[in-house]
Design a protein around this motif. Sequence first.
Motif, PDB file in Angstrom:
ATOM      1  N   SER A  82      21.606  78.067-113.654  1.00 54.78           N
ATOM      2  CA  SER A  82      20.905  79.318-113.981  1.00 54.78           C
ATOM      3  C   SER A  82      21.774  80.253-114.824  1.00 54.78           C
ATOM      4  O   SER A  82      21.267  81.213-115.386  1.00 54.78           O
ATOM      5  CB  SER A  82      20.466  80.032-112.703  1.00 54.78           C
ATOM      6  N   ASN A  83      23.082  79.975-114.915  1.00 58.81           N
ATOM      7  CA  ASN A  83      23.956  80.798-115.764  1.00 58.81           C
ATOM      8  C   ASN A  83      24.150  80.205-117.161  1.00 58.81           C
ATOM      9  O   ASN A  83      24.828  80.803-117.993  1.00 58.81           O
ATOM     10  CB  ASN A  83      25.344  80.952-115.124  1.00 58.81           C
ATOM     11  N   GLN A 120      10.867  80.811-111.671  1.00 61.51           N
ATOM     12  CA  GLN A 120      11.596  79.988-110.695  1.00 61.51           C
ATOM     13  C   GLN A 120      13.083  79.831-111.016  1.00 61.51           C
ATOM     14  O   GLN A 120      13.837  79.353-110.181  1.00 61.51           O
ATOM     15  CB  GLN A 120      10.950  78.610-110.575  1.00 61.51           C
ATOM     16  N   ARG A 121      13.506  80.240-112.216  1.00 58.89           N
ATOM     17  CA  ARG A 121      14.928  80.060-112.531  1.00 58.89           C
ATOM     18  C   ARG A 121      15.808  80.794-111.514  1.00 58.89           C
ATOM     19  O   ARG A 121      16.773  80.244-110.999  1.00 58.89           O
ATOM     20  CB  ARG A 121      15.270  80.551-113.935  1.00 58.89           C
ATOM     21  N   ARG A 122      15.436  82.008-111.227  1.00 58.70           N
ATOM     22  CA  ARG A 122      16.288  82.818-110.351  1.00 58.70           C
ATOM     23  C   ARG A 122      16.283  82.268-108.921  1.00 58.70           C
ATOM     24  O   ARG A 122      17.329  82.114-108.305  1.00 58.70           O
ATOM     25  CB  ARG A 122      15.801  84.274-110.363  1.00 58.70           C
ATOM     26  N   ALA A 123      15.097  81.913-108.419  1.00 64.01           N
ATOM     27  CA  ALA A 123      14.982  81.560-107.004  1.00 64.01           C
ATOM     28  C   ALA A 123      15.206  80.073-106.714  1.00 64.01           C
ATOM     29  O   ALA A 123      15.700  79.713-105.652  1.00 64.01           O
ATOM     30  CB  ALA A 123      13.610  81.987-106.481  1.00 64.01           C
ATOM     31  N   ASP A 124      14.825  79.222-107.652  1.00 62.14           N
ATOM     32  CA  ASP A 124      14.720  77.794-107.310  1.00 62.14           C
ATOM     33  C   ASP A 124      15.618  76.845-108.097  1.00 62.14           C
ATOM     34  O   ASP A 124      15.989  75.793-107.581  1.00 62.14           O
ATOM     35  CB  ASP A 124      13.274  77.310-107.524  1.00 62.14           C
ATOM     36  N   LEU A 125      15.936  77.182-109.330  1.00 62.52           N
ATOM     37  CA  LEU A 125      16.581  76.188-110.204  1.00 62.52           C
ATOM     38  C   LEU A 125      17.850  75.605-109.580  1.00 62.52           C
ATOM     39  O   LEU A 125      18.012  74.383-109.485  1.00 62.52           O
ATOM     40  CB  LEU A 125      16.902  76.811-111.567  1.00 62.52           C
ATOM     41  N   ASP A 126      18.748  76.468-109.134  1.00 60.78           N
ATOM     42  CA  ASP A 126      20.037  75.976-108.640  1.00 60.78           C
ATOM     43  C   ASP A 126      19.876  75.179-107.344  1.00 60.78           C
ATOM     44  O   ASP A 126      20.549  74.173-107.132  1.00 60.78           O
ATOM     45  CB  ASP A 126      21.005  77.151-108.430  1.00 60.78           C
ATOM     46  N   LEU A 133      21.205  66.526-107.018  1.00 63.79           N
ATOM     47  CA  LEU A 133      22.548  65.923-107.038  1.00 63.79           C
ATOM     48  C   LEU A 133      22.852  65.246-105.707  1.00 63.79           C
ATOM     49  O   LEU A 133      23.397  64.133-105.667  1.00 63.79           O
ATOM     50  CB  LEU A 133      23.612  66.999-107.310  1.00 63.79           C
ATOM     51  N   LEU A 134      22.488  65.912-104.610  1.00 63.07           N
ATOM     52  CA  LEU A 134      22.783  65.344-103.283  1.00 63.07           C
ATOM     53  C   LEU A 134      21.958  64.078-103.034  1.00 63.07           C
ATOM     54  O   LEU A 134      22.438  63.138-102.399  1.00 63.07           O
ATOM     55  CB  LEU A 134      22.540  66.386-102.185  1.00 63.07           C
ATOM     56  N   VAL A 152      18.787  64.854-114.819  1.00 61.87           N
ATOM     57  CA  VAL A 152      19.039  65.824-115.892  1.00 61.87           C
ATOM     58  C   VAL A 152      18.405  67.156-115.515  1.00 61.87           C
ATOM     59  O   VAL A 152      17.297  67.176-114.993  1.00 61.87           O
ATOM     60  CB  VAL A 152      18.386  65.346-117.225  1.00 61.87           C
ATOM     61  N   VAL A 153      19.132  68.244-115.792  1.00 57.80           N
ATOM     62  CA  VAL A 153      18.494  69.558-115.730  1.00 57.80           C
ATOM     63  C   VAL A 153      18.504  70.137-117.139  1.00 57.80           C
ATOM     64  O   VAL A 153      19.550  70.170-117.796  1.00 57.80           O
ATOM     65  CB  VAL A 153      19.184  70.495-114.699  1.00 57.80           C
ATOM     66  N   ASN A 154      17.313  70.528-117.616  1.00 58.98           N
ATOM     67  CA  ASN A 154      17.168  71.181-118.931  1.00 58.98           C
ATOM     68  C   ASN A 154      16.916  72.667-118.691  1.00 58.98           C
ATOM     69  O   ASN A 154      15.934  73.016-118.043  1.00 58.98           O
ATOM     70  CB  ASN A 154      15.945  70.641-119.694  1.00 58.98           C
TER      71      ASN A 154
END
Length: 197
Positions: A82-83, A120-126, A133-134, A152-154
């Motif tokens: 998200s950063n 959803q970027r702020r709340a969910d993406l990470d 990944l897990l 992949v994350v775009n």
Amino acid sequence: MATAEPEVTPNTSNSEEEQSDATGQEIVNPEDYIKHPLQNRWALWFFKNDKSKTWQANLRLISKFDTVEDFWALYNHIQLSSNLMSGCDYSLFKDGIEPMWEDERNKRGGRWLITLSKQQRRADLDRFWLETLLCLVGEAFDDHSDDVCGAVVNVRTKGDKIAIWTTDYENKDAIIHIGRVYKDRTSLLSENRSSPV
Ligand code: MGP
């Protein structure tokens, strides 16, 4: 990455006062410092959209790891998705598979895709990316984990995407199993929201 070699001084006694040897060296439990191996070695890649270069030239290998500890060391060292600037990607692929359609292991493959709304970027993406990944490093797909190539994350202005890439569109059992597990794992993160996959 290499796992630490244990340097164990034999401990022939159970008594507490004998937890150091004759030279006064402390006796350490090997569990405390042997790294925990993953089933696969993984490579993390970064993509930055520089329009003066080709797509492939914008792709960079960050690092490889094959232990739980090295996974977390890397994860904690890099920026959250998200950063990242829009146009960037992270890709985590098994060592030996390049994160592109052209790779032998990808070119007959497909993907399970999560599309996220801008909100959803702020709340969910990470959270979703970490869960992805897990799922990969933890080999969450049972006997079908071999069909997984990577993820992949775009990060995109129009809406972010996360995908798991599988190796062969004809391996129906594997694809369905991977999709079910992935849906369950990500749905747990989004109670009261519609299913992401
Ligand atoms: P993208 O980065 O997967 O998605 O593909 P984005 O930016 O959301 O765009 P959209 O097309 O999904 O709306 C963007 C572009 O990058 C593609 O059209 C290709 O030109 C290039 N590209 C993406 N991938 C994953 C590859 C790849 O594996 N190989 C090559 N050669 N180009 C790729």
